[in-house]
Enzyme design. Structure first.
Site, PDB file in Angstrom:
ATOM      1  N   GLU A 243      18.723 104.399  15.385  1.00 49.94           N
ATOM      2  CA  GLU A 243      17.470 104.577  14.669  1.00 49.94           C
ATOM      3  C   GLU A 243      17.556 105.708  13.653  1.00 49.94           C
ATOM      4  O   GLU A 243      18.304 106.663  13.829  1.00 49.94           O
ATOM      5  CB  GLU A 243      16.356 104.879  15.690  1.00 49.94           C
ATOM      6  CG  GLU A 243      16.107 103.670  16.587  1.00 49.94           C
ATOM      7  CD  GLU A 243      15.347 103.981  17.872  1.00 49.94           C
ATOM      8  OE1 GLU A 243      14.892 103.022  18.496  1.00 49.94           O
ATOM      9  OE2 GLU A 243      15.202 105.153  18.247  1.00 49.94           O
TER      10      GLU A 243
ATOM     11  N   CYS B 169      15.742 111.458   8.873  1.00 48.01           N
ATOM     12  CA  CYS B 169      16.475 111.933  10.048  1.00 48.01           C
ATOM     13  C   CYS B 169      17.493 110.851  10.425  1.00 48.01           C
ATOM     14  O   CYS B 169      17.127 109.710  10.681  1.00 48.01           O
ATOM     15  CB  CYS B 169      15.453 112.164  11.159  1.00 48.01           C
ATOM     16  SG  CYS B 169      16.173 112.709  12.691  1.00 48.01           S
TER      17      CYS B 169
ATOM     18  N   CYS C  25      24.286 109.450  23.250  1.00 51.31           N
ATOM     19  CA  CYS C  25      24.816 110.808  23.051  1.00 51.31           C
ATOM     20  C   CYS C  25      25.485 111.273  24.337  1.00 51.31           C
ATOM     21  O   CYS C  25      24.914 111.131  25.415  1.00 51.31           O
ATOM     22  CB  CYS C  25      23.691 111.767  22.669  1.00 51.31           C
ATOM     23  SG  CYS C  25      24.298 113.443  22.366  1.00 51.31           S
TER      24      CYS C  25
ATOM     25  N   CYS D 208      21.545 116.479  27.231  1.00 54.79           N
ATOM     26  CA  CYS D 208      20.596 117.576  27.420  1.00 54.79           C
ATOM     27  C   CYS D 208      19.461 117.069  28.315  1.00 54.79           C
ATOM     28  O   CYS D 208      19.015 115.929  28.183  1.00 54.79           O
ATOM     29  CB  CYS D 208      20.037 118.028  26.075  1.00 54.79           C
ATOM     30  SG  CYS D 208      21.328 118.615  24.969  1.00 54.79           S
TER      31      CYS D 208
ATOM     32  N   CYS E 115      16.161 115.484  26.723  1.00 47.85           N
ATOM     33  CA  CYS E 115      16.289 114.559  25.582  1.00 47.85           C
ATOM     34  C   CYS E 115      16.438 113.120  26.053  1.00 47.85           C
ATOM     35  O   CYS E 115      17.298 112.811  26.875  1.00 47.85           O
ATOM     36  CB  CYS E 115      17.494 114.959  24.733  1.00 47.85           C
ATOM     37  SG  CYS E 115      17.837 113.798  23.396  1.00 47.85           S
TER      38      CYS E 115
ATOM     39  N   GLU F  88      25.423 113.575  18.728  1.00 49.48           N
ATOM     40  CA  GLU F  88      25.875 114.918  18.364  1.00 49.48           C
ATOM     41  C   GLU F  88      26.801 114.775  17.149  1.00 49.48           C
ATOM     42  O   GLU F  88      27.948 114.321  17.284  1.00 49.48           O
ATOM     43  CB  GLU F  88      26.596 115.550  19.568  1.00 49.48           C
ATOM     44  CG  GLU F  88      27.384 116.813  19.274  1.00 49.48           C
ATOM     45  CD  GLU F  88      26.601 117.872  18.489  1.00 49.48           C
ATOM     46  OE1 GLU F  88      25.530 118.296  18.943  1.00 49.48           O
ATOM     47  OE2 GLU F  88      27.088 118.266  17.410  1.00 49.48           O
TER      48      GLU F  88
ATOM     49  N   CYS G 236      11.308 113.917  17.745  1.00 52.39           N
ATOM     50  CA  CYS G 236      12.532 114.550  18.240  1.00 52.39           C
ATOM     51  C   CYS G 236      12.762 114.222  19.700  1.00 52.39           C
ATOM     52  O   CYS G 236      11.860 114.379  20.523  1.00 52.39           O
ATOM     53  CB  CYS G 236      12.416 116.065  18.178  1.00 52.39           C
ATOM     54  SG  CYS G 236      12.271 116.725  16.562  1.00 52.39           S
TER      55      CYS G 236
HETATM   56  N1  SAH Z   1      22.205 116.234  18.811  1.00 50.01           N
HETATM   57  C1  SAH Z   1      21.836 117.161  17.828  1.00 50.01           C
HETATM   58  C2  SAH Z   1      20.903 116.602  16.802  1.00 50.01           C
HETATM   59  C3  SAH Z   1      19.831 115.637  17.264  1.00 50.01           C
HETATM   60  S1  SAH Z   1      18.535 116.207  18.282  1.00 50.01           S
HETATM   61  C4  SAH Z   1      21.207 118.373  18.460  1.00 50.01           C
HETATM   62  O1  SAH Z   1      20.942 118.350  19.651  1.00 50.01           O
HETATM   63  O2  SAH Z   1      21.037 119.353  17.762  1.00 50.01           O
HETATM   64  C5  SAH Z   1      17.328 116.910  17.182  1.00 50.01           C
HETATM   65  C6  SAH Z   1      16.514 118.039  17.819  1.00 50.01           C
HETATM   66  O3  SAH Z   1      15.528 117.524  18.741  1.00 50.01           O
HETATM   67  C7  SAH Z   1      17.375 118.968  18.627  1.00 50.01           C
HETATM   68  O4  SAH Z   1      17.048 120.302  18.373  1.00 50.01           O
HETATM   69  C8  SAH Z   1      17.022 118.579  20.021  1.00 50.01           C
HETATM   70  O5  SAH Z   1      17.335 119.580  20.937  1.00 50.01           O
HETATM   71  C9  SAH Z   1      15.562 118.282  19.921  1.00 50.01           C
HETATM   72  N2  SAH Z   1      15.029 117.536  21.052  1.00 50.01           N
HETATM   73  C10 SAH Z   1      15.697 116.764  21.922  1.00 50.01           C
HETATM   74  N3  SAH Z   1      14.875 116.243  22.848  1.00 50.01           N
HETATM   75  C11 SAH Z   1      13.628 116.697  22.546  1.00 50.01           C
HETATM   76  C12 SAH Z   1      12.325 116.488  23.116  1.00 50.01           C
HETATM   77  N4  SAH Z   1      12.151 115.690  24.161  1.00 50.01           N
HETATM   78  N5  SAH Z   1      11.269 117.093  22.550  1.00 50.01           N
HETATM   79  C13 SAH Z   1      11.442 117.875  21.449  1.00 50.01           C
HETATM   80  N6  SAH Z   1      12.623 118.093  20.860  1.00 50.01           N
HETATM   81  C14 SAH Z   1      13.723 117.524  21.407  1.00 50.01           C
HETATM   82 FE1  SF4 Z   2      22.448 114.732  22.339  1.00 50.07          FE
HETATM   83 FE2  SF4 Z   2      20.988 116.341  20.742  1.00 50.07          FE
HETATM   84 FE3  SF4 Z   2      19.827 114.838  22.647  1.00 50.07          FE
HETATM   85 FE4  SF4 Z   2      21.308 116.909  23.359  1.00 50.07          FE
HETATM   86  S1  SF4 Z   2      19.395 116.975  22.162  1.00 50.07           S
HETATM   87  S2  SF4 Z   2      21.378 114.882  24.289  1.00 50.07           S
HETATM   88  S3  SF4 Z   2      22.900 116.845  21.815  1.00 50.07           S
HETATM   89  S4  SF4 Z   2      20.900 114.102  20.855  1.00 50.07           S
END
Ligand code: SAH
Ligand code: SF4
Length: 339
Positions: free
Chosen positions: A89, A102, A109, A113, A116, A160, A331
């Site tokens: 997406e 974006c 991924c 995390c 996420c 990532e 996000c």
């Molecule tokens: N993987 C990379 C880029 C994509 S994530 C990274 O982690 O930086 C884009 C942003 O959204 C990151 O800062 C991530 O930590 C944040 N993010 C992930 N899950 C989220 C959530 N449930 N609520 C708000 N932000 C979140």
């Molecule tokens: Fe991957 Fe970024 Fe989500 Fe972490 S926050 S699982 S690095 S997409």
């Protein structure tokens, strides 16, 4: 060979190997990236016999979205089904003075995390350069329908970016190329969960902006929500950011607010110290929830208190407005990986 996978250099060398002059590369790139012509037949400044030969060598097949979801706030989520069935997406976020796209770099991924949704779905594979840049091309076409232009690109979609490093570099190369997408470095931001050695390399090889998903200011807490911290602990990550040449670039620290986990005043104090080290801007992200999430969002009042601690220490701190939440386009909500 998929032509959207090739930087100008790679296209030039392929052409040279096949008896074409080097300049043919710029001609072809102008057709596909600027005029959005996806068939050699229509490239009228190339002779018919050359066109036939080129058509035998290259495919010009971008991936187009098969579904577009429009949020009540104008955010659009483009869903692409790839040739192997994986779905990725991209999200168009229109604002008053700019329009940000974006972009995703992986299907799923591997970082996992804890907060996420994309991470919770597991890892499928890296995207090709063509698949990454197809998102940009499709978004430009989609934005163009409303007389809008994509002005900013953020690698903050699924995946990532720094674990798909070679393809990321080639993608950026084409995004910046005068005969490609012709974006400027200032308008491109790569967000990473903190792959320290690749941050250093990105700083050496590109001039794009860096965003680091920090989310916690001690190893103890960061280990709990970002398994990547075990491999690249904070000290190493912060050292890597030191090496990023911020004189020409901007560093953003992203910080997702998780209720009663990382949202205390002492977290803000430590975060301010880290931000000052790089003159970095802090992006405070309200947690976007999803089914099965292990965290809750911090109440807005507490988020504002947190922001005020940073501001009192002269750190630029913005609370990111959540966009597209009603269509799972915000996000951390992206991800629908087909089985
Ligand atoms: N993987 C990379 C880029 C994509 S994530 C990274 O982690 O930086 C884009 C942003 O959204 C990151 O800062 C991530 O930590 C944040 N993010 C992930 N899950 C989220 C959530 N449930 N609520 C708000 N932000 C979140
Ligand atoms: Fe991957 Fe970024 Fe989500 Fe972490 S926050 S699982 S690095 S997409």
């Amino acid at each position: 060979m998929q032509i959207f996978d090739l930087t100008r250099k790679k296209l030039e060398s392929t052409l040279l190997e096949n008896g074409f002059p080097k300049f043919k590369a710029t001609q072809i790139m102008q057709w596909i990236y600027q005029k959005r012509v996806f068939s050699f037949d229509e490239m009228t400044n190339i002779s018919k016999s050359d066109r036939e030969k080129l058509a035998g060598m290259f495919e010009i097949t971008p991936v187009f979205p098969n579904e577009i979801f429009t949020s009540s706030d104008g955010t659009k989520k483009l869903a692409f089904t790839l040739s192997d069935g994986n779905v990725v997406e991209a999200v168009i976020i229109p604002e008053e003075t700019r329009c940000t796209l974006c972009v995703s770099t992986q299907a799923g991924c591997p970082i996992k995390c804890a907060f996420c949704r994309t991470g919770s779905l597991g890892f499928r594979r890296n995207l090709t350069v063509a698949e990454i840049n197809s998102q940009v091309l499709s978004a430009q076409i989609e934005a163009g329908k409303n007389e809008k232009r994509i002005t900013n690109l953020v690698f903050m979609g699924m995946g990532e970016p720094l674990l798909n490093f070679e393809n990321l570099l080639d993608s950026i190369d084409i995004l910046l190329d005068d005969f490609g997408f012709n974006f400027s470095n200032r308008k491109i931001t790569v967000s990473t969960s903190g792959i320290a050695d690749k941050i250093v390399e990105l700083g050496e090889k590109t001039k794009v902006n860096l965003a680091v998903s920090l989310h916690a200011v001690t190893d103890e807490k960061r280990d709990k929500i970002m398994p990547v911290n075990k491999k690249y602990p904070l000290k190493e990550l912060l050292k890597a950011i030191d090496s990023y040449p911020i004189s020409r670039k901007m560093v953003v620290l992203e910080y997702v607010m998780l209720k009663n986990f990382n949202d205390f005043p002492e977290d803000a104090e430590k975060l301010a110290k880290i931000a000052k080290r790089y003159d970095a801007k802090v992006n405070i992200i309200p947690f976007n929830t999803f089914d099965g999430a292990a965290f809750e969002p911090t109440p807005m009042k507490k988020i504002i208190d947190f922001q005020n601690i940073l501001i009192a220490k002269n750190v630029t701190a913005l609370i990111r407005k959540s966009r597209g939440g009603d269509k799972l386009a915000a996000c951390g909500q992206l991800g629908r990986v087909k089985n």
